[in-house]
Write a protein that holds these residues in place. Structure first.
Motif, PDB file in Angstrom:
ATOM      1  N   ALA A 179       0.793  -1.216   0.000  1.00  0.00           N
ATOM      2  CA  ALA A 179       0.000   0.000   0.000  1.00  0.00           C
ATOM      3  C   ALA A 179       0.826   1.265   0.000  1.00  0.00           C
ATOM      4  O   ALA A 179       0.354   2.321  -0.344  1.00  0.00           O
ATOM      5  CB  ALA A 179      -0.895   0.010   1.239  1.00  0.00           C
ATOM      6  N   GLY A 180       2.033   1.165   0.421  1.00  0.00           N
ATOM      7  CA  GLY A 180       2.795   2.388   0.577  1.00  0.00           C
ATOM      8  C   GLY A 180       2.951   2.643   2.057  1.00  0.00           C
ATOM      9  O   GLY A 180       3.551   1.878   2.777  1.00  0.00           O
ATOM     10  N   ARG A 230       6.469  -1.527  -5.998  1.00  0.00           N
ATOM     11  CA  ARG A 230       5.590  -2.572  -5.491  1.00  0.00           C
ATOM     12  C   ARG A 230       5.061  -3.383  -6.666  1.00  0.00           C
ATOM     13  O   ARG A 230       4.384  -2.841  -7.551  1.00  0.00           O
ATOM     14  CB  ARG A 230       4.454  -1.956  -4.695  1.00  0.00           C
ATOM     15  CG  ARG A 230       4.929  -1.271  -3.417  1.00  0.00           C
ATOM     16  CD  ARG A 230       4.060  -0.116  -3.015  1.00  0.00           C
ATOM     17  NE  ARG A 230       4.003   0.894  -4.065  1.00  0.00           N
ATOM     18  CZ  ARG A 230       3.688   2.170  -3.846  1.00  0.00           C
ATOM     19  NH1 ARG A 230       3.431   2.577  -2.626  1.00  0.00           N
ATOM     20  NH2 ARG A 230       3.632   3.023  -4.846  1.00  0.00           N
ATOM     21  N   ILE A 231       5.371  -4.666  -6.668  1.00  0.00           N
ATOM     22  CA  ILE A 231       4.973  -5.560  -7.754  1.00  0.00           C
ATOM     23  C   ILE A 231       4.079  -6.651  -7.168  1.00  0.00           C
ATOM     24  O   ILE A 231       4.502  -7.423  -6.309  1.00  0.00           O
ATOM     25  CB  ILE A 231       6.200  -6.190  -8.433  1.00  0.00           C
ATOM     26  CG1 ILE A 231       7.134  -5.090  -8.970  1.00  0.00           C
ATOM     27  CG2 ILE A 231       5.772  -7.124  -9.549  1.00  0.00           C
ATOM     28  CD1 ILE A 231       8.452  -5.614  -9.515  1.00  0.00           C
ATOM     29  N   GLY A 232       2.847  -6.714  -7.643  1.00  0.00           N
ATOM     30  CA  GLY A 232       1.908  -7.741  -7.202  1.00  0.00           C
ATOM     31  C   GLY A 232       1.873  -8.892  -8.194  1.00  0.00           C
ATOM     32  O   GLY A 232       1.665  -8.683  -9.389  1.00  0.00           O
ATOM     33  N   ARG A 256      -4.473  -1.204  -3.083  1.00  0.00           N
ATOM     34  CA  ARG A 256      -3.345  -0.878  -2.205  1.00  0.00           C
ATOM     35  C   ARG A 256      -2.192  -0.198  -2.932  1.00  0.00           C
ATOM     36  O   ARG A 256      -1.160   0.072  -2.328  1.00  0.00           O
ATOM     37  CB  ARG A 256      -2.850  -2.148  -1.510  1.00  0.00           C
ATOM     38  CG  ARG A 256      -3.885  -2.812  -0.617  1.00  0.00           C
ATOM     39  CD  ARG A 256      -4.259  -1.950   0.559  1.00  0.00           C
ATOM     40  NE  ARG A 256      -5.249  -2.574   1.416  1.00  0.00           N
ATOM     41  CZ  ARG A 256      -5.573  -2.136   2.624  1.00  0.00           C
ATOM     42  NH1 ARG A 256      -4.985  -1.080   3.123  1.00  0.00           N
ATOM     43  NH2 ARG A 256      -6.502  -2.756   3.325  1.00  0.00           N
ATOM     44  N   GLY A 257      -2.334   0.047  -4.212  1.00  0.00           N
ATOM     45  CA  GLY A 257      -1.363   0.894  -4.909  1.00  0.00           C
ATOM     46  C   GLY A 257      -0.152   0.205  -5.477  1.00  0.00           C
ATOM     47  O   GLY A 257       0.914   0.824  -5.594  1.00  0.00           O
ATOM     48  N   ALA A 259      -8.143   1.044 -15.752  1.00  0.00           N
ATOM     49  CA  ALA A 259      -8.888   2.078 -15.026  1.00  0.00           C
ATOM     50  C   ALA A 259      -8.042   2.730 -13.944  1.00  0.00           C
ATOM     51  O   ALA A 259      -8.229   3.916 -13.620  1.00  0.00           O
ATOM     52  CB  ALA A 259     -10.156   1.474 -14.423  1.00  0.00           C
ATOM     53  N   GLU A 260      -7.091   1.968 -13.395  1.00  0.00           N
ATOM     54  CA  GLU A 260      -6.214   2.493 -12.347  1.00  0.00           C
ATOM     55  C   GLU A 260      -4.865   2.956 -12.899  1.00  0.00           C
ATOM     56  O   GLU A 260      -4.016   3.435 -12.136  1.00  0.00           O
ATOM     57  CB  GLU A 260      -5.981   1.425 -11.277  1.00  0.00           C
ATOM     58  CG  GLU A 260      -7.241   0.957 -10.563  1.00  0.00           C
ATOM     59  CD  GLU A 260      -7.898   2.068  -9.753  1.00  0.00           C
ATOM     60  OE1 GLU A 260      -7.159   2.961  -9.262  1.00  0.00           O
ATOM     61  OE2 GLU A 260      -9.136   2.051  -9.628  1.00  0.00           O
TER      62      GLU A 260
END
Length: 352
Positions: free
Chosen positions: A28-29, A38-40, A97-98, A121-122
């Protein structure tokens, strides 16, 4: 700076809720994470041997990259355990969570369009890998990509492996001496693109060499070793030594065939020819032991490197074509290679 890697799987709604509360803030930061990338990453099934290898390679490569650039990287890895609904939930939470980039190993390739639209969209780039969405879905957004290897090529190479073995040692493999290659086929998931293409091109390549074939049986084993062992055990009861060749869409299923043959107590010299695809570590051991005739090297580390190179370029707002070789603006393709006992040492040392 120290790499943070989060790996987990969700087995119940309660554990899902608890783990998301505890772990997802890392994506999230927050004050201590503001300068991190941040890599999901969401996997279809971390129990899959090849996917597990890719995941481990990606973790190692991220550690090396973080040391090289001096910037913190949070790598967040989730296991969807064959559940598309769970995977969609992971994607939603990564976005909420960004995370800077999504890397998705699809459970169901038909769900890719929804993921692309959510990411677009994000404004978050999405990299699909290993399980290829349809091109129409990839083309929905300029920051949607796919990293993998051609299923058609893997089937072609597997077929070449069998054709060369059959023609060079006909007396060994043609058990009944009729000149016809009697085979059984272990396929991946029903309707899965890689399973369909590997099956089609393996057989086409064999018959293109003028070899007559007869299919005794075929069935899906969902890329799974235990399921494949059960299929082969049943076919051995039904067909016995009529089975001259076992074709498998991946190594885990080929290893399942080996497990079933071991249970029979049949001497190795009387086994059918068995081939697979992926060149996983257990498969290479089986090649060395003479149980698996050969396999097709699927470069898990090379694919992990391409995913990371692409992700880093996207995180930094750079042209992805400068980081990887893109085909049609969206695709990164890595080649397959044949593996037999003759060149086995090269792959045991880390790949071709």
């Amino acid at each position: 700076m120290r790499l943070k890697i989060k790996s987990f799987s969700f087995r119940s709604p309660l554990s899902l809720a608890l783990l998301l509360v505890l772990l997802l803030p890392a994506c999230a930061g927050g004050q201590e994470e503001d300068d991190s990338l941040r890599i999901g990453v969401t996997l279809y099934d971390q129990d899959d041997t090849f996917i597990s290898s890719m995941s481990q390679n990606l973790e190692q490569l991220v550690q090396e990259e973080e040391s090289r650039i001096g910037q913190k990287i949070t790598l967040f890895i989730s296991d969807s355990r064959h559940n598309q609904t769970t995977q969609m939930d992971h994607v939603d939470r990564f976005l909420a969570r960004g995370c800077d980039v999504l890397c998705v190993n699809m459970v169901d390739r038909t769900g890719a369009a929804v993921i692309v639209d959510k990411a677009a969209a994000e404004g978050v780039p999405v990299i699909f890998f290993n399980r290829q969405p349809v091109d129409e879905d990839i083309q929905r957004w300029e920051k949607s990509f796919y990293v993998g290897a051609s299923a058609q090529e893997s089937g072609t190479l597997e077929g070449r492996l069998v054709a060369e073995a059959w023609t060079s040692e006909l007396e060994r493999w043609d058990g009944n001496g009729d000149g016809i290659l009697q085979y059984v086929m272990l396929e991946g998931e029903p309707g899965h693109q890689d399973a369909l293409l590997r099956t089609e091109y393996t057989i086409q390549t064999i018959t293109d060499q003028g070899i007559e074939v007869e299919r005794l049986a075929r069935d899906t084993a969902n890329w799974n070793r235990a399921q494949a062992a059960a299929r082969i055990a049943s076919w051995l009861d039904e067909f016995g030594d009529q089975i001259e060749v076992v074709l498998s869409n991946n190594d885990d299923m080929a290893l399942g065939a080996i497990d079933a043959l071991k249970e029979t107590g049949r001497p190795l010299k009387d086994w059918p020819l068995i081939v697979g695809i992926d060149a996983t570590a257990p498969a290479l051991e089986a090649v060395e032991a003479g149980q698996l005739y050969g396999t097709v090297f699927n470069d898990s580390r090379g694919q992990a490197q391409a995913i990371l190179d692409l992700a880093m370029a996207l995180c930094h707002g750079e042209d992805p074509a400068g980081a990887v070789e893109l085909v049609d603006g969206h695709y990164v393709w890595l080649p397959y290679q044949l593996v037999t006992r003759e060149n086995l040492a090269l792959f045991q040392q880390g790949g071709g």
